[in-house]
Motif scaffolding. Structure first.
Motif, PDB file in Angstrom:
ATOM      1  N   MET A   1     -68.358 -40.339  -1.191  1.00  0.00           N
ATOM      2  CA  MET A   1     -68.989 -39.503  -2.215  1.00  0.00           C
ATOM      3  C   MET A   1     -69.424 -40.348  -3.408  1.00  0.00           C
ATOM      4  O   MET A   1     -70.539 -40.201  -3.921  1.00  0.00           O
ATOM      5  N   LEU A   2     -68.563 -41.240  -3.873  1.00  0.00           N
ATOM      6  CA  LEU A   2     -68.930 -42.093  -4.994  1.00  0.00           C
ATOM      7  C   LEU A   2     -70.069 -43.040  -4.624  1.00  0.00           C
ATOM      8  O   LEU A   2     -70.925 -43.348  -5.456  1.00  0.00           O
ATOM      9  N   GLN A   3     -70.084 -43.473  -3.374  1.00  0.00           N
ATOM     10  CA  GLN A   3     -71.109 -44.419  -2.943  1.00  0.00           C
ATOM     11  C   GLN A   3     -72.470 -43.756  -2.771  1.00  0.00           C
ATOM     12  O   GLN A   3     -73.491 -44.298  -3.205  1.00  0.00           O
ATOM     13  N   THR A   4     -72.507 -42.580  -2.141  1.00  0.00           N
ATOM     14  CA  THR A   4     -73.787 -41.948  -1.780  1.00  0.00           C
ATOM     15  C   THR A   4     -74.137 -40.743  -2.632  1.00  0.00           C
ATOM     16  O   THR A   4     -75.289 -40.302  -2.625  1.00  0.00           O
ATOM     17  N   GLY A   5     -73.157 -40.155  -3.336  1.00  0.00           N
ATOM     18  CA  GLY A   5     -73.401 -38.927  -4.084  1.00  0.00           C
ATOM     19  C   GLY A   5     -73.224 -37.672  -3.269  1.00  0.00           C
ATOM     20  O   GLY A   5     -73.403 -36.574  -3.794  1.00  0.00           O
ATOM     21  N   GLN A   6     -72.862 -37.794  -1.983  1.00  0.00           N
ATOM     22  CA  GLN A   6     -72.693 -36.640  -1.100  1.00  0.00           C
ATOM     23  C   GLN A   6     -71.218 -36.249  -1.021  1.00  0.00           C
ATOM     24  O   GLN A   6     -70.410 -36.971  -0.453  1.00  0.00           O
ATOM     25  N   PRO A   7     -70.825 -35.101  -1.587  1.00  0.00           N
ATOM     26  CA  PRO A   7     -69.435 -34.653  -1.425  1.00  0.00           C
ATOM     27  C   PRO A   7     -69.133 -34.355   0.034  1.00  0.00           C
ATOM     28  O   PRO A   7     -70.003 -33.912   0.795  1.00  0.00           O
ATOM     29  N   MET A   8     -67.893 -34.598   0.417  1.00  0.00           N
ATOM     30  CA  MET A   8     -67.466 -34.389   1.800  1.00  0.00           C
ATOM     31  C   MET A   8     -66.122 -33.682   1.814  1.00  0.00           C
ATOM     32  O   MET A   8     -65.418 -33.611   0.802  1.00  0.00           O
ATOM     33  N   HIS A   9     -65.767 -33.190   2.994  1.00  0.00           N
ATOM     34  CA  HIS A   9     -64.443 -32.588   3.157  1.00  0.00           C
ATOM     35  C   HIS A   9     -63.954 -32.907   4.555  1.00  0.00           C
ATOM     36  O   HIS A   9     -64.723 -32.875   5.524  1.00  0.00           O
ATOM     37  N   ALA A  10     -62.667 -33.225   4.672  1.00  0.00           N
ATOM     38  CA  ALA A  10     -62.037 -33.505   5.961  1.00  0.00           C
ATOM     39  C   ALA A  10     -61.053 -32.387   6.277  1.00  0.00           C
ATOM     40  O   ALA A  10     -60.151 -32.101   5.479  1.00  0.00           O
ATOM     41  N   TYR A  11     -61.236 -31.742   7.454  1.00  0.00           N
ATOM     42  CA  TYR A  11     -60.364 -30.657   7.888  1.00  0.00           C
ATOM     43  C   TYR A  11     -59.445 -31.143   9.005  1.00  0.00           C
ATOM     44  O   TYR A  11     -59.812 -32.017   9.811  1.00  0.00           O
ATOM     45  N   ASP A  12     -58.265 -30.560   9.057  1.00  0.00           N
ATOM     46  CA  ASP A  12     -57.401 -30.730  10.218  1.00  0.00           C
ATOM     47  C   ASP A  12     -57.975 -29.866  11.325  1.00  0.00           C
ATOM     48  O   ASP A  12     -57.935 -28.633  11.263  1.00  0.00           O
ATOM     49  N   LEU A  13     -58.523 -30.502  12.360  1.00  0.00           N
ATOM     50  CA  LEU A  13     -59.230 -29.760  13.401  1.00  0.00           C
ATOM     51  C   LEU A  13     -58.320 -28.763  14.105  1.00  0.00           C
ATOM     52  O   LEU A  13     -58.772 -27.685  14.525  1.00  0.00           O
ATOM     53  N   ASP A  14     -57.044 -29.079  14.238  1.00  0.00           N
ATOM     54  CA  ASP A  14     -56.120 -28.176  14.936  1.00  0.00           C
ATOM     55  C   ASP A  14     -55.881 -26.880  14.171  1.00  0.00           C
ATOM     56  O   ASP A  14     -55.362 -25.916  14.732  1.00  0.00           O
ATOM     57  N   LYS A  15     -56.245 -26.876  12.874  1.00  0.00           N
ATOM     58  CA  LYS A  15     -56.044 -25.670  12.063  1.00  0.00           C
ATOM     59  C   LYS A  15     -57.336 -24.883  11.876  1.00  0.00           C
ATOM     60  O   LYS A  15     -57.376 -23.934  11.094  1.00  0.00           O
TER      61      LYS A  15
END
Length: 828
Positions: free
Chosen positions: A265-279
């Protein structure tokens, strides 16, 4: 945003070796404000080296486990190549490479290291943790370096402890400046040097992930990119360089998955989110909230949603996040997560901005989305994050990158390069205009002397010639614009209307009132406190699209709310005697509503029809003047009791306004909120009511916490200034003596003195020069419901001396008219 200078150098190699102050000058030259330069690490830091743990001995007999470690801190064969150091950490083993602070070194925060005896041993230095090095908050154990790290290497240089961090403040409409990529591109352009775009990568091929995503609100979210990674090691640490870089940027390192999304996000300006796929339960759905829905966000706070005003990310079972602001606590990455779904979406900036203010929840993602994020950067950010998680977390991607939705491409703009020169005032050639626009990311094509410019995906603000001309001037340098002082045309001074407007304000100030300008914002509820009826025109409030405060989301329709709030504030702070006034605009919606305002062209003068359409899109704007007073107008003391403000004082203020504006007013009894029904006067000019004055209703004083018997007036200054002769002529002065006669009339006690005066003026005719009320009497001898008004009438003729008979005849005509209109009876 906090940007390490070393990170910018990666994007713009030409910055290498330049001092931070020079980089700041470059940024401010292109309109990026830099608040401060923060140098990481003390200036005199020294003595930090990389050491290898040879062996250690566990010391017994203490409250906590203590190790006596032998470390090699140099590859040279010397007496001090091996040091003995006491350490309480338990997370290192033999052959580990660690950071050693030798005696005489200095740690961040001015902490000097010396050899000292402790636990029965002499500790010849210190083994450092991440927190002690200023690289994070982890103090549970010492920092273990990669095994290939060179023994005896300078740890200060290795860890980048000496770096300059620029604290920047982007302009509100330039969200791309909240990234290393965006700032780097700007710096490369102004330097006319190469730019190493971190987003210029080839996207990985492969089938879309076997996970369904659906966008139900394409206006709120026009693109949703995602990828599935499996086999992730949740215990894998973030690399040292990443933790150091995040710490300098003001982001606390947490875990590899979270650190990677923050880093990208700091590098490209694109916010991201990581989910626990099992949930997660397929499908993911981006939709508006339903009334009554709620969730617990990552900060462990329950958020209640307000129907379709909130944009949510959900799965088949639950809400997973408030889109663009913060994810949910349920599916966050944990110590047991092995399968990850990465998400990078593009959300509507207005929707996110309102959500931030509604929930008082400002996040780094929200800051970027509300300013505008590059809609094309989602898949790129996914690819960059995937590579990092694969390299450092052992994950492997399952297929390629999935993407749902398609942003609307930005339209191309055809411009004449000569038009840029005319707007800026600098003679640019076509090649310069094309080069500068290309450097900010535009695609430029030339044909027949014209340029077809396609804005980059992250610059939705470039829509016309004026926007593109500003970019050329900004990047090429504002210093090239030579200041030219325009010739000042001969002026004619203030207009009569302007002089009268200023005279009104000055006259009130001379009369003891203090001008108190206020913000032109109000809530709808304040009108309830003023007891304004539902059908009153003041209820036709103009709602602001982007208010500064949710509880003041309307433009004011009256000056009284702000003025009375000033009175309350002053009284609350101990100033009990207040007299204040304000001149300003009020706003109301037209009865039939308004059409949206058209966008005017920037390359030519708008036509009369376009300007008329703009005016028609505006609310009704009227200039008002208002006064309010409470407490004592004449303070009490040894000289007497003093006197409180009353309705007579506010009527005097009204007469001062009328005199300064050079208009004649008529006063009549009236009923109008928020005034007391029996102590309210309507003020008219040329037969039109222009305002009201008097004592405020007791219920209003109680609701607004005003002092009892507060007085106020509000007049439509626009109507007052529009009245009267546009070009007044000098008054004619007669050289003949006046004839003065007195008249005493008994009238009903409900008859306003102003109406009696008006009847006398009309009846007396042209010979009457002035009427002045000099006595008011009420007594039993007059009878119940009667009062006596005594007037002095002054008559004068312009061409002769009046006879007694002429003056008496005019007086009798005046009395007759007052008798007919007001029921007046001449007293004996």
């Amino acid at each position: 945003m906090r940007v390490p200078l070393s990170w910018l150098v990666e994007a713009v190699p030409a910055l290498a070796g330049r001092p931070a102050t020079e980089v700041v000058d470059l940024l401010e030259r292109i309109g990026v404000e830099v608040d401060e330069i923060v140098s990481t690490g003390p200036a005199d830091v020294a003595g930090l080296v990389v050491g290898e743990v040879l062996s250690f001995e566990v010391l017994e007999g203490f409250k906590k486990p203590i190790r006596w470690a032998q470390l090699r801190v140099s590859t040279k064969d010397s007496d001090d190549a091996v040091r003995g150091i006491v350490c309480g950490a338990q997370n290192f083993a033999a052959q580990d490479r660690v950071v050693v602070a030798l005696p005489g070194s200095m740690l961040p925060g001015g902490f000097a290291i010396t050899a000292r005896k402790t636990y029965g041993k002499t500790s010849d230095g210190m083994i450092c943790s991440a927190r002690e090095l200023g690289l994070g908050d982890d103090h549970t154990g010492i920092m273990v370096l990669p095994p290939e790290t060179e023994i005896g290497a300078d740890a200060v240089e290795l860890l980048g402890l000496h770096d300059d961090v620029l604290v920047t403040e982007p302009t509100p409409d330039r969200g791309y400046q909240l990234s290393v990529r965006g700032l780097g591109r700007e710096l490369a352009a102004v330097l006319d040097e190469d730019f190493a775009d971190p987003g210029d990568i080839e996207l990985p091929a492969g089938a879309e992930p076997a996970f369904s995503v659906r966008i139900e609100d394409p206006l709120g979210c026009d693109r949703f990119s995602y990828r599935v990674l499996r086999g992730f090691d949740p215990a894998a640490p973030s690399p040292l360089w990443m933790r150091a870089r995040l710490s300098k940027a003001g982001v606390r390192p947490i875990s590899l998955a979270v650190d990677v999304t923050n880093y990208v996000m700091l590098q490209t300006g694109q916010p991201m989110h990581a989910y626990d796929l099992d949930k997660l339960a397929s499908p993911i759905v981006v939709r508006r909230a339903a009334a009554g829905e709620s969730m617990v966000t990552l900060d462990d706070v329950k958020r209640d949603f307000l129907g379709d005003e909130d944009l949510l990310i959900t799965d088949a079972e639950r809400i997973q996040g408030l889109a663009g602001v913060m994810g949910g606590a349920y599916s966050e990455i944990s110590a047991a997560t092995t399968d990850v779904l990465l998400e990078a979406a593009h959300f509507d900036s207005v929707t996110i901005s309102r959500a931030i203010r509604r929930h008082a929840l400002l996040s780094e993602a929200g800051r970027r989305f509300e300013r505008g994020v590059d809609p094309a950067m989602g898949p790129v950010a996914i690819a960059l994050a995937s590579e990092l998680l694969t390299t450092y977390g052992g994950a492997h991607a399952e297929g390629g990158i999935g993407s749902v939705g398609s942003p609307t491409p930005l339209p191309a703009v055809e411009i004449d390069p000569a038009g840029v020169s005319r707007l800026v005032g600098v003679d640019y050639d076509t090649a310069t205009v094309a080069r500068r626009l290309s450097q900010v990311g535009c695609a430029v094509a030339e044909s027949a002397g014209l340029l077809t410019v396609t804005p980059p995906t992250w610059r939705a603000d470039l829509i016309e010639l004026a926007d593109l001309a500003e970019e050329v001037a900004r990047i090429d340098g504002y210093d090239r614009i030579e200041p030219v002082l325009p010739a000042a045309p001969a002026g004619r001074g203030l207009t009569r209307r302007q002089r009268r407007r200023r005279a009104v304000s000055r006259s009130l100030a001379y009369g003891g009132y203090v001008e108190v300008p206020s913000f032109p914002f109000q809530s709808a509820e304040v009108l309830d406190g003023l007891r304004v009826p539902a059908d009153d025109e003041r209820r036709r409030l103009v709602r602001m699209a982007n208010p500064l405060s949710a509880d003041q989301s309307y433009l004011r329709s009256s000056l009284l709310p702000g003025l009375l709030a000033t009175v309350v504030r002053n009284v609350g702070r101990g100033l009990g005697d207040v007299s204040a006034y304000e001149c300003g605009l009020t706003f109301t919606e037209p009865v039939g509503g308004r059409q949206p305002a058209p966008v005017l062209p920037g390359a030519r003068r708008p036509t009369a029809q376009e300007l008329a359409a703009q005016d028609a899109a505006l609310p009704i704007q009227r200039e008002h003047v208002a006064v309010a007073a409470a407490g004592a107008v004449e303070p009490a003391g040894w000289w007497g009791k003093g006197r409180e403000f009353s309705w007579t004082d506010v009527m005097d203020a009204v007469r001062v306004i009328a005199s300064a504006a050079e208009v004649d007013i008529t006063v009549s009894a009236a009923e109008q909120s928020p005034w007391h029904p029996g102590r309210c006067a309507a003020i008219s000019v040329d037969g039109q009511v222009v305002g009201y004055a008097g004592e405020l209703h007791p219920a209003v004083c109680e609701a607004l916490e005003l002092p009892r018997r507060t007085v106020a007036a509000e007049l439509d200054l626009t109507s007052i200034l529009d009245a009267g002769e546009p070009d007044p002529s000098a008054p004619k002065v007669s050289g003949y003596p006046p004839a003065t006669q007195d008249v005493a009339l008994t009238v009903p006690s409900t008859a306003p003195a102003a109406e009696v005066e008006a009847a006398l003026r009309d009846g007396a005719g042209e010979l009457l020069e002035d009427v002045r009320l000099f006595d008011v009497y009420v007594g039993e001898q007059l009878g119940e419901g009667r009062k006596s008004l005594a007037y002095k009438l002054r008559f004068r003729a312009p061409d002769r001396t009046l006879t007694v008979e002429e003056a008496t005849a005019a007086r009798q005509a005046a009395v007759a008219e007052a008798s007919r209109r007001c029921g007046a009876v001449l007293r004996g």
